[in-house]
Write a protein that holds these residues in place. Structure first.
Motif, mmCIF file in Angstrom:
data_model
loop_
_atom_site.group_PDB
_atom_site.id
_atom_site.type_symbol
_atom_site.label_atom_id
_atom_site.label_comp_id
_atom_site.label_asym_id
_atom_site.label_seq_id
_atom_site.Cartn_x
_atom_site.Cartn_y
_atom_site.Cartn_z
ATOM 1 N N ALA A 1 14.650 33.969 19.285
ATOM 2 C CA ALA A 1 13.334 34.524 18.955
ATOM 3 C C ALA A 1 13.327 35.275 17.636
ATOM 4 N N ASP A 2 14.512 35.690 17.149
ATOM 5 C CA ASP A 2 14.578 36.442 15.897
ATOM 6 C C ASP A 2 14.624 35.544 14.664
ATOM 7 N N LEU A 3 14.641 34.236 14.859
ATOM 8 C CA LEU A 3 14.827 33.311 13.733
ATOM 9 C C LEU A 3 13.519 32.811 13.137
ATOM 10 N N SER A 4 12.394 33.060 13.824
ATOM 11 C CA SER A 4 11.118 32.570 13.313
ATOM 12 C C SER A 4 9.984 33.413 13.870
ATOM 13 N N ILE A 5 8.805 33.168 13.348
ATOM 14 C CA ILE A 5 7.628 33.901 13.805
ATOM 15 C C ILE A 5 7.301 33.574 15.259
ATOM 16 N N SER A 6 7.377 32.289 15.602
ATOM 17 C CA SER A 6 6.985 31.842 16.942
ATOM 18 C C SER A 6 8.074 32.022 17.984
ATOM 19 N N GLY A 7 9.331 31.962 17.560
ATOM 20 C CA GLY A 7 10.442 32.063 18.491
ATOM 21 C C GLY A 7 10.617 30.848 19.380
ATOM 22 N N GLY A 8 10.168 29.677 18.898
ATOM 23 C CA GLY A 8 10.272 28.509 19.755
ATOM 24 C C GLY A 8 10.276 27.189 19.013
ATOM 25 N N ILE A 9 10.318 26.102 19.814
ATOM 26 C CA ILE A 9 10.338 24.728 19.316
ATOM 27 C C ILE A 9 8.950 24.123 19.530
ATOM 28 N N VAL A 10 8.419 23.443 18.514
ATOM 29 C CA VAL A 10 7.081 22.860 18.634
ATOM 30 C C VAL A 10 7.028 21.872 19.797
ATOM 31 N N ASN A 11 5.836 21.717 20.366
ATOM 32 C CA ASN A 11 5.689 20.829 21.506
ATOM 33 C C ASN A 11 4.338 20.134 21.457
ATOM 34 N N ALA A 12 4.354 18.815 21.345
ATOM 35 C CA ALA A 12 3.116 18.046 21.215
ATOM 36 C C ALA A 12 2.256 18.132 22.471
ATOM 37 N N TYR A 13 2.886 18.061 23.613
ATOM 38 C CA TYR A 13 2.141 18.103 24.880
ATOM 39 C C TYR A 13 1.386 19.426 25.013
ATOM 40 N N ASN A 14 2.078 20.524 24.791
ATOM 41 C CA ASN A 14 1.435 21.833 24.876
ATOM 42 C C ASN A 14 0.350 21.990 23.821
ATOM 43 N N ALA A 15 0.626 21.509 22.612
ATOM 44 C CA ALA A 15 -0.327 21.660 21.517
ATOM 45 C C ALA A 15 -1.625 20.896 21.790
ATOM 46 N N LEU A 16 -1.498 19.683 22.288
ATOM 47 C CA LEU A 16 -2.699 18.890 22.564
ATOM 48 C C LEU A 16 -3.490 19.446 23.744
ATOM 49 N N LYS A 17 -2.804 19.995 24.730
ATOM 50 C CA LYS A 17 -3.510 20.648 25.839
ATOM 51 C C LYS A 17 -4.278 21.861 25.322
ATOM 52 N N LEU A 18 -3.661 22.642 24.439
ATOM 53 C CA LEU A 18 -4.327 23.808 23.869
ATOM 54 C C LEU A 18 -5.492 23.396 22.976
ATOM 55 N N ALA A 19 -5.288 22.346 22.180
ATOM 56 C CA ALA A 19 -6.350 21.874 21.289
ATOM 57 C C ALA A 19 -7.599 21.464 22.062
ATOM 58 N N ALA A 20 -7.401 20.905 23.257
ATOM 59 C CA ALA A 20 -8.532 20.429 24.061
ATOM 60 C C ALA A 20 -9.417 21.564 24.554
ATOM 61 N N THR A 21 -8.888 22.758 24.632
ATOM 62 C CA THR A 21 -9.659 23.884 25.148
ATOM 63 C C THR A 21 -9.851 24.980 24.109
ATOM 64 N N TYR A 22 -9.566 24.671 22.878
ATOM 65 C CA TYR A 22 -9.471 25.698 21.834
ATOM 66 C C TYR A 22 -10.841 26.171 21.373
ATOM 67 N N ASP A 23 -10.999 27.503 21.260
ATOM 68 C CA ASP A 23 -12.292 28.010 20.807
ATOM 69 C C ASP A 23 -12.314 28.274 19.310
ATOM 70 N N GLY A 24 -11.105 28.364 18.691
ATOM 71 C CA GLY A 24 -11.031 28.486 17.237
ATOM 72 C C GLY A 24 -11.565 29.775 16.675
ATOM 73 N N LYS A 25 -11.674 30.831 17.484
ATOM 74 C CA LYS A 25 -12.277 32.073 17.001
ATOM 75 C C LYS A 25 -11.304 32.959 16.239
ATOM 76 N N THR A 26 -9.998 32.721 16.430
ATOM 77 C CA THR A 26 -9.014 33.553 15.747
ATOM 78 C C THR A 26 -8.016 32.682 15.018
ATOM 79 N N THR A 27 -7.407 33.205 14.011
ATOM 80 C CA THR A 27 -6.347 32.499 13.293
ATOM 81 C C THR A 27 -5.182 33.438 13.069
ATOM 82 N N THR A 28 -3.992 32.879 13.035
ATOM 83 C CA THR A 28 -2.798 33.682 12.804
ATOM 84 C C THR A 28 -2.409 33.616 11.346
ATOM 85 N N LYS A 29 -1.555 34.528 10.949
ATOM 86 C CA LYS A 29 -0.961 34.452 9.622
ATOM 87 C C LYS A 29 0.049 33.340 9.613
#
Length: 536
Positions: free
Chosen positions: A508-536
């Motif tokens: 977790a100390d090696l990057s901002i996210s502390g993890g490995i990207v995941n297409a399945y999780n990303a597409l599930k999140l995209a399907a319900t995303y409200d887009g009201k906030t953005t991260t740096k």
């Protein structure tokens, strides 16, 4: 340009070991799922099977700003971008964009008489520039006004001398190893000896015994022919190029281009050869992103409905800031929604011009994905250009920096070579033994953050094609938020050399996210995303 070669045969008794992957998984491990396949891929195939089946998508253009793409490769030719406003081969700028016959993209390191292959490092160019400036300057006579820049010049000159010395030493050592290996192979009497052949061989000297020891280990992982090509031939080539071109103060190929390399306002130069003299790196990147998933040939890219735009800006050496900036603007102006930049360097000649191009991309809703680099360094504290450090939040929200991970969820998950940074690296993605397209309709395993970055660029293209209303900043946020968190420590060598100590730190100390990207999780999140906030 980062030369993403990991030479396993060192000039001592040490051997760099990369995680071993079963043959059945080699060609696609980055797209597999940790739970079902036991390798830490990004679950792309699971996403296609469970989330995307039957869904419609919009075609997205992904630019590969790199060293060249083989646009005739069997697994790439169908998915190459074709400029709809340009007529091939008529020698005219039909679309009036300033680039004649830019059918599949553009080459900013070419000219009327050919294209640049080898180049110097930025360090070499800066030392050459300042050697002329400070030719008659010494510690005793340097003016107060010039003192800071003179001291910086001395540091750079020392760095150049150190790197050149190391390159020559490594070349000599590897060439010696090659000669000893060739002699053993001749004694064995076979051009492609097996592990059994080496086991039966009776050493006649300490050098023979060393060869036998190394090959016994290496041939557990593959054939002698592959080892010789990847580690010996490529190793000698790599260090030869470093010594003869990259770090050579007398070498300057820029006349081929015919521009003024110091004029960062100049935009209309180059040629339309998107392949160039060495398309190995860029072709491999392009295949990871989008190799044809319908032709039953070779491999499957991450994204199934994107077109690859080839924008050549990186030679075998360091890219020039002017070319990087122009390549970004070209990609943006010609419709790319994602740009992959698998390159980086320790020094920058004109970082301001690159920063302005990055801001331009952000203003046009284009997501940039960049490789973190392969020096096993903390880029929070050590320079790797381009970087986030002097850009505004809007730009950072449209730019992802990617570290490389391996296939096993253990202490070696961080690829041994990968740079890292708690504030400068956003995510990690597969970058070890990635099998992808190389020139001549061939395929090859390569290691590097250069391979991890297009995994994320492919994911970004996938999200933008199925959810086209999402902005670049939203796509970045989705990718960062949906990582598979890693809750254990990883080990890596801190520093250089055989005796460098190993440290264990939370992943977790090696990057901002502390993890490995995941297409399945990303597409599930995209399907319900409200887009009201953005991260740096």
């Amino acid at each position: 340009m980062n030369k993403h070669k990991i030479f396993k045969v060192l000039l001592t008794t040490a051997v760099i070991s990369m995680p071993f992957i079963a043959d059945a998984q080699k060609a696609n491990w980055q797209n597999l799922d940790l739970k079902t396949d036991s390798v830490f891929g990004i679950s792309t195939e699971k996403a296609y099977k469970e989330l995307l089946k039957g869904k419609k998508s919009t075609r997205v253009i992904v630019a590969v700003n790199d060293g060249g793409v083989d646009n005739q490769h069997e697994d790439l030719k169908r998915i190459m971008w074709v400029n709809p406003k340009e007529t091939a081969g008529n020698g005219k700028d039909d679309d009036k964009n300033g680039y004649i016959d830019d059918i599949n993209g553009w080459n900013f390191i070419g000219g009327p008489k050919g294209s640049v292959d080898h180049e110097t490092l930025e360090l070499t160019r800066l030392v050459r520039r300042d050697m002329a400036r400070f030719a008659n300057t010494t510690d005793a006579n340097v003016t107060e006004k010039d003192k800071k820049e003179y001291e910086a010049f001395k540091v750079m000159r020392s760095d150049l001398e150190k790197q050149l010395g190391e390159a020559n030493a490594n070349l000599a050592g590897l060439s010696g190893f090659k000669n000893a290996l060739d002699a053993v192979v001749k004694k064995i009497g076979k051009t492609n000896p097996t592990a059994e052949d080496f086991a039966k061989f009776k050493p006649e000297s300490n050098a023979d015994a060393r060869i036998q020891e190394v090959l016994a280990e290496e041939l557990k992982k593959g054939s002698f022919a592959d080892f010789y090509e990847d580690q010996i031939t490529e190793g000698v080539k790599y260090y030869s190029e470093k010594a003869n071109y990259n770090l050579n103060l007398d070498y300057n190929p820029r006349d081929i281009v015919g521009d003024d390399p110091n004029n960062d306002k100049e935009k209309f130069y180059g040629n339309n050869d998107v392949k160039g003299p060495d398309a190995m790196h860029g072709s491999h990147v392009a295949g990871i992103i989008a190799a044809d998933r319908t032709n039953k040939l070779g491999i499957n890219g991450v994204a199934d409905n994107v077109l690859i735009m080839g924008v050549r800006c990186t030679p075998n050496g360091d890219e020039r800031d002017k070319d990087v900036a122009n390549s970004i603007r070209y990609a943006v102006d010609n419709g790319a929604k994602v740009i992959n930049m698998s390159f980086g360097k320790a020094y920058s000649w004109d970082k301001a011009v690159v920063n302005e191009a990055m801001k331009y991309a952000a203003s046009k809703d284009v997501l940039i994905v960049q490789a973190a680099g392969n020096e096993n360094k903390d880029i929070d504290t050590e320079n790797n250009f381009p970087n986030h450090k002097d850009l505004d939040e809007k730009t950072i929200a449209s730019w992802i920096t990617v570290g490389a991970s391996g296939p096993k969820d253990d202490e070696n998950l961080k690829a041994s070579f990968s740079n890292f940074g708690k504030t400068q690296v956003d995510v990690f993605a597969p970058g070890v033994q990635i099998y992808s397209t190389v020139p001549g309709s061939k395929y090859k395993n390569l290691d590097g953050t250069s391979m991890a970055s297009p995994v994320v660029a492919g994911l970004a293209g996938l999200i933008r094609s199925y959810y086209p209303k999402l902005t670049a900043a939203q796509v970045k946020e989705i990718i960062v938020k949906s990582v598979v968190k890693v809750n254990h420590n990883v080990s890596y060598k801190k520093g250089e050399g055989e005796d460098a100590p190993k440290v264990s730190v939370p992943f977790a100390d090696l990057s901002i996210s502390g993890g490995i990207v995941n297409a399945y999780n990303a597409l599930k999140l995209a399907a319900t995303y409200d887009g009201k906030t953005t991260t740096k």
